[in-house]
Motif scaffolding. Structure first.
Motif, mmCIF file in Angstrom:
data_model
loop_
_atom_site.group_PDB
_atom_site.id
_atom_site.type_symbol
_atom_site.label_atom_id
_atom_site.label_comp_id
_atom_site.label_asym_id
_atom_site.label_seq_id
_atom_site.Cartn_x
_atom_site.Cartn_y
_atom_site.Cartn_z
ATOM 1 N N GLN A 119 0.801 -1.209 0.000
ATOM 2 C CA GLN A 119 0.000 0.000 0.000
ATOM 3 C C GLN A 119 0.840 1.268 0.000
ATOM 4 N N ARG A 120 2.145 1.153 0.220
ATOM 5 C CA ARG A 120 2.999 2.330 0.307
ATOM 6 C C ARG A 120 3.547 2.700 -1.060
ATOM 7 N N ASP A 121 3.667 3.979 -1.281
ATOM 8 C CA ASP A 121 4.223 4.515 -2.513
ATOM 9 C C ASP A 121 5.736 4.311 -2.506
ATOM 10 N N ALA A 122 6.280 3.681 -3.529
ATOM 11 C CA ALA A 122 7.706 3.375 -3.581
ATOM 12 C C ALA A 122 8.564 4.626 -3.493
ATOM 13 N N THR A 123 8.119 5.729 -4.085
ATOM 14 C CA THR A 123 8.917 6.955 -4.039
ATOM 15 C C THR A 123 9.003 7.501 -2.620
ATOM 16 N N LYS A 124 7.937 7.363 -1.869
ATOM 17 C CA LYS A 124 7.955 7.812 -0.468
ATOM 18 C C LYS A 124 8.881 6.928 0.364
ATOM 19 N N VAL A 125 8.837 5.629 0.116
ATOM 20 C CA VAL A 125 9.702 4.692 0.844
ATOM 21 C C VAL A 125 11.168 5.000 0.546
ATOM 22 N N LEU A 126 11.513 5.194 -0.727
ATOM 23 C CA LEU A 126 12.890 5.513 -1.094
ATOM 24 C C LEU A 126 13.350 6.811 -0.443
ATOM 25 N N SER A 127 12.517 7.822 -0.485
ATOM 26 C CA SER A 127 12.857 9.115 0.112
ATOM 27 C C SER A 127 13.034 9.000 1.622
ATOM 28 N N ILE A 129 12.730 5.808 -9.527
ATOM 29 C CA ILE A 129 13.886 6.643 -9.215
ATOM 30 C C ILE A 129 13.650 8.056 -9.751
ATOM 31 N N ALA A 130 13.193 8.167 -10.986
ATOM 32 C CA ALA A 130 12.935 9.479 -11.589
ATOM 33 C C ALA A 130 11.872 10.249 -10.802
ATOM 34 N N LEU A 131 10.811 9.577 -10.406
ATOM 35 C CA LEU A 131 9.753 10.239 -9.636
ATOM 36 C C LEU A 131 10.254 10.646 -8.251
ATOM 37 N N THR A 132 11.097 9.823 -7.645
ATOM 38 C CA THR A 132 11.654 10.166 -6.338
ATOM 39 C C THR A 132 12.523 11.419 -6.444
ATOM 40 N N VAL A 133 13.369 11.483 -7.469
ATOM 41 C CA VAL A 133 14.231 12.657 -7.677
ATOM 42 C C VAL A 133 13.380 13.897 -7.942
ATOM 43 N N GLU A 134 12.322 13.739 -8.702
ATOM 44 C CA GLU A 134 11.426 14.866 -9.002
ATOM 45 C C GLU A 134 10.754 15.385 -7.733
ATOM 46 N N ARG A 135 10.309 14.477 -6.886
ATOM 47 C CA ARG A 135 9.595 14.851 -5.655
ATOM 48 C C ARG A 135 10.535 15.242 -4.520
ATOM 49 N N ASP A 136 11.767 14.711 -4.546
ATOM 50 C CA ASP A 136 12.746 14.952 -3.472
ATOM 51 C C ASP A 136 14.105 15.183 -4.127
ATOM 52 N N PRO A 137 14.390 16.431 -4.528
ATOM 53 C CA PRO A 137 15.634 16.717 -5.257
ATOM 54 C C PRO A 137 16.915 16.320 -4.523
ATOM 55 N N GLY A 138 16.915 16.209 -3.212
ATOM 56 C CA GLY A 138 18.105 15.819 -2.466
ATOM 57 C C GLY A 138 18.315 14.321 -2.364
ATOM 58 N N PHE A 139 17.400 13.544 -2.930
ATOM 59 C CA PHE A 139 17.451 12.083 -2.815
ATOM 60 C C PHE A 139 18.790 11.508 -3.265
ATOM 61 N N LEU A 140 19.234 11.833 -4.466
ATOM 62 C CA LEU A 140 20.467 11.245 -4.996
ATOM 63 C C LEU A 140 21.685 11.622 -4.158
ATOM 64 N N ASP A 141 21.697 12.814 -3.602
ATOM 65 C CA ASP A 141 22.827 13.254 -2.774
ATOM 66 C C ASP A 141 22.944 12.452 -1.484
ATOM 67 N N ARG A 142 21.827 11.867 -1.027
ATOM 68 C CA ARG A 142 21.839 11.101 0.224
ATOM 69 C C ARG A 142 22.178 9.631 0.041
ATOM 70 N N LEU A 143 22.278 9.178 -1.217
ATOM 71 C CA LEU A 143 22.573 7.771 -1.484
ATOM 72 C C LEU A 143 24.052 7.474 -1.359
ATOM 73 N N LEU A 144 24.355 6.259 -0.963
ATOM 74 C CA LEU A 144 25.734 5.767 -1.014
ATOM 75 C C LEU A 144 26.079 5.484 -2.473
ATOM 76 N N GLY A 145 25.103 4.942 -3.215
ATOM 77 C CA GLY A 145 25.310 4.654 -4.619
ATOM 78 C C GLY A 145 24.023 4.261 -5.318
ATOM 79 N N LEU A 146 24.019 4.418 -6.628
ATOM 80 C CA LEU A 146 22.890 4.033 -7.471
ATOM 81 C C LEU A 146 23.470 3.279 -8.652
ATOM 82 N N TYR A 147 23.086 2.016 -8.782
ATOM 83 C CA TYR A 147 23.575 1.182 -9.875
ATOM 84 C C TYR A 147 22.410 0.812 -10.769
#
Length: 70
Positions: free
Chosen positions: A22-30, A51-69
């Protein structure tokens, strides 16, 4: 029967709750990236829509990751 079971996951049987999250994946990732900054490693398998929707909704998302493969 398949070697890894009917679902490819051994003897584990998914329940209805497991199949219909029931949870939105973009919210969980953020939320996870905020709770664990610079610890989250994301490995994608397929389209990058969440991933694209998470970045759109939370611009700081990628900066908080250890890595994205991808």
């Amino acid at each position: 029967a398949l070697l890894n079971g009917p679902h490819g996951l051994g003897d584990w049987e998914p329940g209805m709750a497991d199949l219909h999250h029931q949870r939105d994946a973009t919210k969980v990732l953020s939320e996870l990236s905020k709770a664990h900054p610079h610890e989250l490693l994301v490995l994608t398998l397929g389209p990058l829509t969440n991933i694209a929707l998470t970045v759109e909704r939370d611009p700081g998302f990628l900066d908080r990751l250890l890595g994205l493969y991808c």
